[in-house]
Scaffold this motif. Structure first.
Motif, PDB file in Angstrom:
ATOM      1  N   ALA A 151       0.830  -1.205   0.000  1.00 45.43           N
ATOM      2  CA  ALA A 151       0.000   0.000   0.000  1.00 45.43           C
ATOM      3  C   ALA A 151       0.864   1.255   0.000  1.00 45.43           C
ATOM      4  O   ALA A 151       0.528   2.257  -0.650  1.00 45.43           O
ATOM      5  CB  ALA A 151      -0.925  -0.008   1.216  1.00 45.43           C
ATOM      6  N   ALA A 152       1.989   1.212   0.726  1.00 46.59           N
ATOM      7  CA  ALA A 152       2.888   2.370   0.758  1.00 46.59           C
ATOM      8  C   ALA A 152       3.467   2.634  -0.631  1.00 46.59           C
ATOM      9  O   ALA A 152       3.620   3.797  -1.045  1.00 46.59           O
ATOM     10  CB  ALA A 152       4.008   2.130   1.767  1.00 46.59           C
ATOM     11  N   LYS A 153       3.760   1.572  -1.358  1.00 45.31           N
ATOM     12  CA  LYS A 153       4.278   1.731  -2.719  1.00 45.31           C
ATOM     13  C   LYS A 153       3.216   2.347  -3.631  1.00 45.31           C
ATOM     14  O   LYS A 153       3.501   3.266  -4.418  1.00 45.31           O
ATOM     15  CB  LYS A 153       4.714   0.378  -3.261  1.00 45.31           C
ATOM     16  CG  LYS A 153       5.351   0.457  -4.641  1.00 45.31           C
ATOM     17  CD  LYS A 153       5.850  -0.906  -5.089  1.00 45.31           C
ATOM     18  CE  LYS A 153       6.498  -0.800  -6.470  1.00 45.31           C
ATOM     19  NZ  LYS A 153       6.997  -2.117  -6.941  1.00 45.31           N
ATOM     20  N   ILE A 154       1.974   1.848  -3.513  1.00 42.84           N
ATOM     21  CA  ILE A 154       0.869   2.383  -4.323  1.00 42.84           C
ATOM     22  C   ILE A 154       0.650   3.861  -4.014  1.00 42.84           C
ATOM     23  O   ILE A 154       0.531   4.708  -4.915  1.00 42.84           O
ATOM     24  CB  ILE A 154      -0.429   1.585  -4.050  1.00 42.84           C
ATOM     25  CG1 ILE A 154      -0.291   0.152  -4.553  1.00 42.84           C
ATOM     26  CG2 ILE A 154      -1.631   2.267  -4.699  1.00 42.84           C
ATOM     27  CD1 ILE A 154      -1.417  -0.769  -4.106  1.00 42.84           C
ATOM     28  N   LEU A 155       0.602   4.172  -2.721  1.00 39.34           N
ATOM     29  CA  LEU A 155       0.341   5.548  -2.295  1.00 39.34           C
ATOM     30  C   LEU A 155       1.490   6.473  -2.686  1.00 39.34           C
ATOM     31  O   LEU A 155       1.270   7.628  -3.081  1.00 39.34           O
ATOM     32  CB  LEU A 155       0.125   5.573  -0.776  1.00 39.34           C
ATOM     33  CG  LEU A 155      -0.496   6.832  -0.175  1.00 39.34           C
ATOM     34  CD1 LEU A 155      -1.866   7.099  -0.786  1.00 39.34           C
ATOM     35  CD2 LEU A 155      -0.611   6.686   1.343  1.00 39.34           C
ATOM     36  N   GLY A 156       2.720   5.941  -2.581  1.00 38.69           N
ATOM     37  CA  GLY A 156       3.878   6.744  -2.961  1.00 38.69           C
ATOM     38  C   GLY A 156       3.847   7.120  -4.428  1.00 38.69           C
ATOM     39  O   GLY A 156       4.145   8.270  -4.797  1.00 38.69           O
ATOM     40  N   GLU A 157       3.471   6.165  -5.278  1.00 37.74           N
ATOM     41  CA  GLU A 157       3.386   6.437  -6.714  1.00 37.74           C
ATOM     42  C   GLU A 157       2.235   7.391  -7.025  1.00 37.74           C
ATOM     43  O   GLU A 157       2.347   8.265  -7.892  1.00 37.74           O
ATOM     44  CB  GLU A 157       3.201   5.121  -7.475  1.00 37.74           C
ATOM     45  CG  GLU A 157       4.430   4.216  -7.429  1.00 37.74           C
ATOM     46  CD  GLU A 157       4.173   2.861  -8.061  1.00 37.74           C
ATOM     47  OE1 GLU A 157       3.000   2.584  -8.422  1.00 37.74           O
ATOM     48  OE2 GLU A 157       5.136   2.066  -8.185  1.00 37.74           O
ATOM     49  N   LEU A 158       1.134   7.224  -6.287  1.00 38.52           N
ATOM     50  CA  LEU A 158      -0.042   8.063  -6.523  1.00 38.52           C
ATOM     51  C   LEU A 158       0.213   9.518  -6.138  1.00 38.52           C
ATOM     52  O   LEU A 158      -0.178  10.451  -6.850  1.00 38.52           O
ATOM     53  CB  LEU A 158      -1.229   7.505  -5.728  1.00 38.52           C
ATOM     54  CG  LEU A 158      -2.577   8.202  -5.916  1.00 38.52           C
ATOM     55  CD1 LEU A 158      -3.077   8.003  -7.349  1.00 38.52           C
ATOM     56  CD2 LEU A 158      -3.597   7.663  -4.925  1.00 38.52           C
ATOM     57  N   GLU A 168       4.168   6.794   6.567  1.00 39.88           N
ATOM     58  CA  GLU A 168       3.719   7.675   7.643  1.00 39.88           C
ATOM     59  C   GLU A 168       2.282   8.135   7.420  1.00 39.88           C
ATOM     60  O   GLU A 168       1.506   8.282   8.366  1.00 39.88           O
ATOM     61  CB  GLU A 168       4.649   8.887   7.761  1.00 39.88           C
ATOM     62  CG  GLU A 168       6.018   8.564   8.335  1.00 39.88           C
ATOM     63  CD  GLU A 168       5.936   7.925   9.711  1.00 39.88           C
ATOM     64  OE1 GLU A 168       5.085   8.366  10.523  1.00 39.88           O
ATOM     65  OE2 GLU A 168       6.696   6.977   9.969  1.00 39.88           O
ATOM     66  N   LEU A 169       1.919   8.355   6.155  1.00 39.05           N
ATOM     67  CA  LEU A 169       0.538   8.738   5.850  1.00 39.05           C
ATOM     68  C   LEU A 169      -0.433   7.622   6.244  1.00 39.05           C
ATOM     69  O   LEU A 169      -1.515   7.889   6.777  1.00 39.05           O
ATOM     70  CB  LEU A 169       0.399   9.050   4.357  1.00 39.05           C
ATOM     71  CG  LEU A 169       1.086  10.331   3.859  1.00 39.05           C
ATOM     72  CD1 LEU A 169       1.029  10.399   2.334  1.00 39.05           C
ATOM     73  CD2 LEU A 169       0.414  11.559   4.479  1.00 39.05           C
ATOM     74  N   ILE A 170      -0.030   6.384   5.970  1.00 38.27           N
ATOM     75  CA  ILE A 170      -0.866   5.236   6.349  1.00 38.27           C
ATOM     76  C   ILE A 170      -0.974   5.142   7.865  1.00 38.27           C
ATOM     77  O   ILE A 170      -2.056   4.915   8.418  1.00 38.27           O
ATOM     78  CB  ILE A 170      -0.282   3.928   5.764  1.00 38.27           C
ATOM     79  CG1 ILE A 170      -0.384   3.937   4.238  1.00 38.27           C
ATOM     80  CG2 ILE A 170      -0.999   2.712   6.338  1.00 38.27           C
ATOM     81  CD1 ILE A 170       0.338   2.784   3.564  1.00 38.27           C
ATOM     82  N   SER A 180      -6.355  -0.502  12.406  1.00 35.29           N
ATOM     83  CA  SER A 180      -4.985  -0.967  12.197  1.00 35.29           C
ATOM     84  C   SER A 180      -4.436  -0.460  10.868  1.00 35.29           C
ATOM     85  O   SER A 180      -5.192  -0.139   9.940  1.00 35.29           O
ATOM     86  CB  SER A 180      -4.939  -2.497  12.220  1.00 35.29           C
ATOM     87  OG  SER A 180      -5.585  -3.030  11.079  1.00 35.29           O
ATOM     88  N   MET A 181      -3.109  -0.412  10.788  1.00 36.75           N
ATOM     89  CA  MET A 181      -2.470  -0.017   9.535  1.00 36.75           C
ATOM     90  C   MET A 181      -2.802  -1.016   8.432  1.00 36.75           C
ATOM     91  O   MET A 181      -2.914  -0.649   7.261  1.00 36.75           O
ATOM     92  CB  MET A 181      -0.956   0.085   9.726  1.00 36.75           C
ATOM     93  CG  MET A 181      -0.524   1.251  10.605  1.00 36.75           C
ATOM     94  SD  MET A 181       1.270   1.327  10.824  1.00 36.75           S
ATOM     95  CE  MET A 181       1.806   1.718   9.157  1.00 36.75           C
ATOM     96  N   ALA A 182      -2.966  -2.289   8.809  1.00 35.65           N
ATOM     97  CA  ALA A 182      -3.302  -3.314   7.819  1.00 35.65           C
ATOM     98  C   ALA A 182      -4.663  -3.032   7.187  1.00 35.65           C
ATOM     99  O   ALA A 182      -4.858  -3.248   5.985  1.00 35.65           O
ATOM    100  CB  ALA A 182      -3.295  -4.693   8.472  1.00 35.65           C
ATOM    101  N   GLN A 183      -5.611  -2.532   7.983  1.00 33.73           N
ATOM    102  CA  GLN A 183      -6.937  -2.210   7.448  1.00 33.73           C
ATOM    103  C   GLN A 183      -6.862  -1.046   6.461  1.00 33.73           C
ATOM    104  O   GLN A 183      -7.517  -1.062   5.419  1.00 33.73           O
ATOM    105  CB  GLN A 183      -7.897  -1.883   8.594  1.00 33.73           C
ATOM    106  CG  GLN A 183      -8.311  -3.100   9.415  1.00 33.73           C
ATOM    107  CD  GLN A 183      -9.149  -2.719  10.620  1.00 33.73           C
ATOM    108  OE1 GLN A 183      -8.661  -2.102  11.565  1.00 33.73           O
ATOM    109  NE2 GLN A 183     -10.416  -3.081  10.594  1.00 33.73           N
ATOM    110  N   VAL A 184      -6.066  -0.042   6.803  1.00 36.64           N
ATOM    111  CA  VAL A 184      -5.881   1.087   5.882  1.00 36.64           C
ATOM    112  C   VAL A 184      -5.212   0.592   4.601  1.00 36.64           C
ATOM    113  O   VAL A 184      -5.608   0.959   3.487  1.00 36.64           O
ATOM    114  CB  VAL A 184      -5.027   2.193   6.536  1.00 36.64           C
ATOM    115  CG1 VAL A 184      -4.743   3.314   5.532  1.00 36.64           C
ATOM    116  CG2 VAL A 184      -5.725   2.757   7.769  1.00 36.64           C
ATOM    117  N   ALA A 185      -4.197  -0.258   4.762  1.00 38.82           N
ATOM    118  CA  ALA A 185      -3.476  -0.796   3.608  1.00 38.82           C
ATOM    119  C   ALA A 185      -4.411  -1.588   2.702  1.00 38.82           C
ATOM    120  O   ALA A 185      -4.370  -1.446   1.469  1.00 38.82           O
ATOM    121  CB  ALA A 185      -2.327  -1.679   4.083  1.00 38.82           C
ATOM    122  N   ASN A 186      -5.266  -2.416   3.293  1.00 36.10           N
ATOM    123  CA  ASN A 186      -6.210  -3.205   2.493  1.00 36.10           C
ATOM    124  C   ASN A 186      -7.170  -2.308   1.722  1.00 36.10           C
ATOM    125  O   ASN A 186      -7.526  -2.606   0.574  1.00 36.10           O
ATOM    126  CB  ASN A 186      -6.998  -4.160   3.400  1.00 36.10           C
ATOM    127  CG  ASN A 186      -6.172  -5.356   3.826  1.00 36.10           C
ATOM    128  OD1 ASN A 186      -5.296  -5.801   3.092  1.00 36.10           O
ATOM    129  ND2 ASN A 186      -6.433  -5.870   5.014  1.00 36.10           N
TER     130      ASN A 186
END
Length: 201
Positions: A151-158, A168-170, A180-186
């Motif tokens: 998710a961090a990779k996706i968000l970083g590219e976006l 850190e945004l997540i 949880s961070m996992a829920q945000v990532a999902n």
């Protein structure tokens, strides 16, 4: 200080123990010894296809006519199994391994050995269940770490930011929403999948 020996015996009292064994002298001897120990024997015959439910432990007669399916060994919720062997040969030993048994008694059955085998199987069964729970927790934790990294990779590219900043945004989003961070990532991963499907459609 309580001695561990009496506590081990006390823990066996009241256990419901399935006795999957043809009605005969050995079955009667085993059931009688279980009652003396303080267990409640539950006679079951013929042998069921699935592991008996509603019991704490299973004694299973294993011979040329009684082979449990491999689902017995694969059932993580199954109680500990103690096999009662009539004889030892390669076929029976293979069936013994397939059963997932944690203890063995060999016929003719005698009172001596039932208690120690019962204690061993019950202890090993509890230990294995605790280890399986730890493994599941570690697997869930590992998956969560992988999802957050993805998710961090996706968000970083976006957002065109470094992955460390996306991480850190997540984290901040998880803290703000109290999830949880996992829920945000999902949620991020699922959103990307939806957008990808829409663009391809």
């Amino acid at each position: 200080m309580t001695r561990p020996g009496p506590r081990v015996i006390e823990n066996l009292r009241g256990l419901r123990v399935a006795v999957v064994h043809a009605p005969d002298q050995d079955c009667d001897a085993l059931s009688s010894q279980l009652r003396r120990i303080g267990c409640e024997p539950v006679p079951i015959w013929p042998a069921p296809v699935a592991v008996p439910q509603g019991v704490d432990l299973v004694f299973l007669q294993l011979d040329h006519g009684t082979h449990p399916s491999k689902t017995w060994a694969l059932d993580e919720a199954a109680p500990a199994i103690i096999v009662v062997l009539e004889y030892e040969n390669p076929v029976m030993l293979k069936a013994l391994l397939d059963s997932g048994a944690l203890g063995v008694l060999v016929k003719p059955l005698r009172p001596a050995g039932v208690l120690s085998t019962l204690v061993l199987a019950q202890g090993l069964g509890g230990y294995l269940k605790r280890q399986e729970a730890k493994v599941r927790k570690l697997e869930e934790s590992l998956k969560a770490h992988r999802d957050v990294a993805k998710a961090a990779k996706i968000l970083g590219e976006l957002k065109d930011v470094p992955e460390s900043q996306a991480f850190e945004l997540i984290r901040n989003q998880a803290t703000r929403r109290r999830i949880s961070m996992a829920q945000v990532a999902n949620a991020i991963i699922n959103a990307q999948d939806v957008l990808k499907d829409l663009s391809e459609g």
